[in-house]
Design a protein around this motif. Structure first.
Motif, PDB file in Angstrom:
ATOM      1  N   ILE A  90       0.765  -1.242  -0.436  1.00 28.83           N
ATOM      2  CA  ILE A  90       0.063   0.050  -0.036  1.00 28.83           C
ATOM      3  C   ILE A  90       0.807   1.222   0.113  1.00 28.83           C
ATOM      4  O   ILE A  90       0.743   2.324  -0.453  1.00 28.83           O
ATOM      5  CB  ILE A  90      -0.771  -0.113   1.260  1.00 28.83           C
ATOM      6  CG1 ILE A  90      -2.156  -1.101   0.874  1.00 28.83           C
ATOM      7  CG2 ILE A  90      -1.499   1.236   1.502  1.00 28.83           C
ATOM      8  CD1 ILE A  90      -2.946  -1.252   2.336  1.00 28.83           C
ATOM      9  N   ALA A  91       1.788   1.289   0.688  1.00 23.50           N
ATOM     10  CA  ALA A  91       2.810   2.453   0.852  1.00 23.50           C
ATOM     11  C   ALA A  91       3.535   2.717  -0.593  1.00 23.50           C
ATOM     12  O   ALA A  91       3.514   3.640  -0.741  1.00 23.50           O
ATOM     13  CB  ALA A  91       3.908   2.266   1.901  1.00 23.50           C
ATOM     14  N   ARG A  92       4.003   1.594  -1.145  1.00 24.75           N
ATOM     15  CA  ARG A  92       4.639   1.518  -2.386  1.00 24.75           C
ATOM     16  C   ARG A  92       3.570   2.132  -3.354  1.00 24.75           C
ATOM     17  O   ARG A  92       3.989   2.925  -4.243  1.00 24.75           O
ATOM     18  CB  ARG A  92       4.879   0.096  -2.998  1.00 24.75           C
ATOM     19  CG  ARG A  92       6.386  -0.126  -2.399  1.00 24.75           C
ATOM     20  CD  ARG A  92       6.763  -1.515  -3.048  1.00 24.75           C
ATOM     21  NE  ARG A  92       6.271  -2.506  -3.140  1.00 24.75           N
ATOM     22  CZ  ARG A  92       6.427  -3.612  -1.895  1.00 24.75           C
ATOM     23  NH1 ARG A  92       7.088  -3.472  -1.127  1.00 24.75           N
ATOM     24  NH2 ARG A  92       5.436  -4.595  -2.171  1.00 24.75           N
ATOM     25  N   GLU A  93       2.295   1.570  -3.415  1.00 25.15           N
ATOM     26  CA  GLU A  93       1.276   2.153  -4.506  1.00 25.15           C
ATOM     27  C   GLU A  93       0.822   3.550  -4.242  1.00 25.15           C
ATOM     28  O   GLU A  93       0.848   4.447  -5.152  1.00 25.15           O
ATOM     29  CB  GLU A  93      -0.170   1.565  -4.111  1.00 25.15           C
ATOM     30  CG  GLU A  93      -0.373   0.028  -4.843  1.00 25.15           C
ATOM     31  CD  GLU A  93      -1.315  -0.668  -4.092  1.00 25.15           C
ATOM     32  OE1 GLU A  93      -2.522  -0.073  -3.612  1.00 25.15           O
ATOM     33  OE2 GLU A  93      -1.256  -2.044  -4.159  1.00 25.15           O
ATOM     34  N   LYS A  94       1.185   3.969  -3.114  1.00 24.62           N
ATOM     35  CA  LYS A  94       0.677   5.597  -2.777  1.00 24.62           C
ATOM     36  C   LYS A  94       2.034   6.493  -2.877  1.00 24.62           C
ATOM     37  O   LYS A  94       2.164   7.396  -2.897  1.00 24.62           O
ATOM     38  CB  LYS A  94       0.363   5.732  -1.252  1.00 24.62           C
ATOM     39  CG  LYS A  94      -1.017   5.216  -1.184  1.00 24.62           C
ATOM     40  CD  LYS A  94      -1.457   5.454   0.254  1.00 24.62           C
ATOM     41  CE  LYS A  94      -3.027   5.273   0.385  1.00 24.62           C
ATOM     42  NZ  LYS A  94      -3.389   5.559   1.931  1.00 24.62           N
ATOM     43  N   ASN A  95       3.297   5.555  -3.235  1.00 19.95           N
ATOM     44  CA  ASN A  95       4.649   6.372  -3.454  1.00 19.95           C
ATOM     45  C   ASN A  95       4.910   7.102  -2.321  1.00 19.95           C
ATOM     46  O   ASN A  95       5.383   8.095  -2.268  1.00 19.95           O
ATOM     47  CB  ASN A  95       4.488   7.146  -4.490  1.00 19.95           C
ATOM     48  CG  ASN A  95       5.860   7.345  -5.261  1.00 19.95           C
ATOM     49  OD1 ASN A  95       6.713   6.728  -4.777  1.00 19.95           O
ATOM     50  ND2 ASN A  95       5.900   8.324  -6.257  1.00 19.95           N
ATOM     51  N   GLU A  96       4.724   6.473  -0.865  1.00 20.48           N
ATOM     52  CA  GLU A  96       4.878   7.170   0.437  1.00 20.48           C
ATOM     53  C   GLU A  96       5.868   6.182   1.159  1.00 20.48           C
ATOM     54  O   GLU A  96       5.892   5.082   1.062  1.00 20.48           O
ATOM     55  CB  GLU A  96       3.653   7.243   0.983  1.00 20.48           C
ATOM     56  CG  GLU A  96       2.546   8.153   0.595  1.00 20.48           C
ATOM     57  CD  GLU A  96       1.345   8.480   1.372  1.00 20.48           C
ATOM     58  OE1 GLU A  96       0.624   8.996   0.777  1.00 20.48           O
ATOM     59  OE2 GLU A  96       1.169   7.483   2.119  1.00 20.48           O
ATOM     60  N   ASN A 120      -5.679   5.140  10.706  1.00 24.57           N
ATOM     61  CA  ASN A 120      -6.251   5.582   9.583  1.00 24.57           C
ATOM     62  C   ASN A 120      -6.028   6.869   9.289  1.00 24.57           C
ATOM     63  O   ASN A 120      -5.681   7.369   8.320  1.00 24.57           O
ATOM     64  CB  ASN A 120      -7.717   5.103   9.399  1.00 24.57           C
ATOM     65  CG  ASN A 120      -8.392   5.443   8.406  1.00 24.57           C
ATOM     66  OD1 ASN A 120      -9.190   6.469   8.184  1.00 24.57           O
ATOM     67  ND2 ASN A 120      -8.371   4.527   7.112  1.00 24.57           N
ATOM     68  N   GLY A 123      -2.747   8.649   8.518  1.00 23.97           N
ATOM     69  CA  GLY A 123      -2.302   8.204   7.426  1.00 23.97           C
ATOM     70  C   GLY A 123      -1.243   6.893   7.309  1.00 23.97           C
ATOM     71  O   GLY A 123      -0.347   6.967   6.280  1.00 23.97           O
ATOM     72  N   HIS A 125      -0.111   2.997   6.820  1.00 24.19           N
ATOM     73  CA  HIS A 125      -0.349   2.292   5.799  1.00 24.19           C
ATOM     74  C   HIS A 125      -0.973   0.821   6.275  1.00 24.19           C
ATOM     75  O   HIS A 125      -1.528   0.110   5.893  1.00 24.19           O
ATOM     76  CB  HIS A 125       0.688   1.897   5.136  1.00 24.19           C
ATOM     77  CG  HIS A 125       1.402   3.361   4.251  1.00 24.19           C
ATOM     78  ND1 HIS A 125       2.401   4.011   4.851  1.00 24.19           N
ATOM     79  CD2 HIS A 125       0.996   3.984   3.621  1.00 24.19           C
ATOM     80  CE1 HIS A 125       2.519   4.998   4.235  1.00 24.19           C
ATOM     81  NE2 HIS A 125       1.722   4.991   3.397  1.00 24.19           N
ATOM     82  N   TYR A 151     -10.625   0.266   5.763  1.00 23.46           N
ATOM     83  CA  TYR A 151      -9.666   0.863   5.048  1.00 23.46           C
ATOM     84  C   TYR A 151      -8.367   0.715   5.377  1.00 23.46           C
ATOM     85  O   TYR A 151      -7.220   0.536   4.630  1.00 23.46           O
ATOM     86  CB  TYR A 151      -9.931   2.390   4.955  1.00 23.46           C
ATOM     87  CG  TYR A 151     -11.069   2.654   4.473  1.00 23.46           C
ATOM     88  CD1 TYR A 151     -11.663   2.946   3.138  1.00 23.46           C
ATOM     89  CD2 TYR A 151     -12.321   3.144   5.429  1.00 23.46           C
ATOM     90  CE1 TYR A 151     -12.887   3.038   2.783  1.00 23.46           C
ATOM     91  CE2 TYR A 151     -13.740   3.463   5.144  1.00 23.46           C
ATOM     92  CZ  TYR A 151     -13.872   3.363   3.766  1.00 23.46           C
ATOM     93  OH  TYR A 151     -15.232   3.882   3.349  1.00 23.46           O
ATOM     94  N   THR A 152      -8.093   0.474   6.592  1.00 22.82           N
ATOM     95  CA  THR A 152      -6.717   0.203   7.274  1.00 22.82           C
ATOM     96  C   THR A 152      -6.523  -1.430   7.348  1.00 22.82           C
ATOM     97  O   THR A 152      -6.993  -1.851   8.199  1.00 22.82           O
ATOM     98  CB  THR A 152      -6.761   0.953   8.472  1.00 22.82           C
ATOM     99  OG1 THR A 152      -6.888   2.422   8.185  1.00 22.82           O
ATOM    100  CG2 THR A 152      -5.186   0.813   8.959  1.00 22.82           C
TER     101      THR A 152
END
Length: 246
Positions: A90-96, A120, A123, A125, A151-152
């Protein structure tokens, strides 16, 4: 995705729950019960990595609502669990840079729900919880999370210390909230980070604490000596948020 946590009682219903792929948090088995169906259930539980407890008949009778438990009661999770890999993805997808909560033995479902809600909104992941001596994703947790569980992702691991070692290889470093550490405002909490929060009584266990890079303490001015676990998690999380925003 979500369904209420409930007790599944009796050999056939419990076996069916395992067969259908339901997430079973805990399995209670009558101590000394050695027959075929019960052995099959124990095998299925081990395969799913369910926490198994062998208990006396009185304990099962206490837990039972149907009074027809036939020596087995399963506690099904209200939500299915994710994996640590899912959280990193998820962190990778959000580029975070990853921001993950790790909870060391939170036993109060209201605290767990409130922490997932905070995670959540801050922010994060995902949240990682241990399998033993901690509450799972019960109906109360889902309700207290106010929808955040949709969501989390929450991952459940056998050993928190080993998970920290794994995540260090992924570039994360770790801060844990504990009395007597460095003042949280003086620490650099930027970058890929794991926030470790301890349980309501003892705080973060020594073994887990020793793996953390920083020990952060929250300034206390009052007359009592500790904060509720979910409030402490919120204060620390938002100092991380503040530093990440700069």
């Amino acid at each position: 995705m979500g369904y209420e946590e409930f007790k599944i009682e009796g050999r056939h219903p419990v076996m069916e729950a395992f067969r259908s792929g339901r997430t079973i948090d805990k399995l209670f088995v009558l101590d000394g019960c050695e027959d075929g169906p019960v052995k099959s259930i124990i095998r299925a539980a081990k395969k799913q990595d369910t926490y198994i407890r062998f208990v006396k008949k009185e304990r099962l009778d206490q837990l039972s609502e149907t009074h027809q438990h036939q020596g087995v009661i399963a506690m099904a999770a209200a939500y299915s669990y994710s994996t640590v890999e899912d959280i990193l993805a998820i962190a990778r997808e959000k580029n975070e840079e990853p921001f993950i909560f790790l909870l060391d033995g939170i036993e109060d479902p209201h605290n767990l729900g409130a922490i997932i809600r905070t995670a959540n909104l801050a922010g994060a992941h995902g949240v990682i919880i241990p399998k033993h001596r901690a509450v799972g994703l019960t109906g109360v947790v889902a309700k207290t999370s106010a929808g955040a569980l949709n969501y989390t992702p929450v991952a459940k691991v056998a050993n928190l210390g080993q998970t920290i070692d794994q995540l260090k290889k992924e570039g994360l470093w770790f801060v844990c909230g504990h009395m007597g550490g460095d003042m949280m405002y003086r620490l650099n909490l930027k970058g890929p980070i794991g926030l470790v929060v301890g349980n309501e009584g003892e705080g973060v266990s020594r073994l887990v604490r020793e793996k953390c890079d920083y020990i952060a303490s929250i300034p206390m001015k009052g007359d009592i000596d500790s904060l509720n676990a979910s409030v402490a998690a919120g204060i620390l999380a938002y100092e991380i948020v503040r530093q990440r925003m700069k």
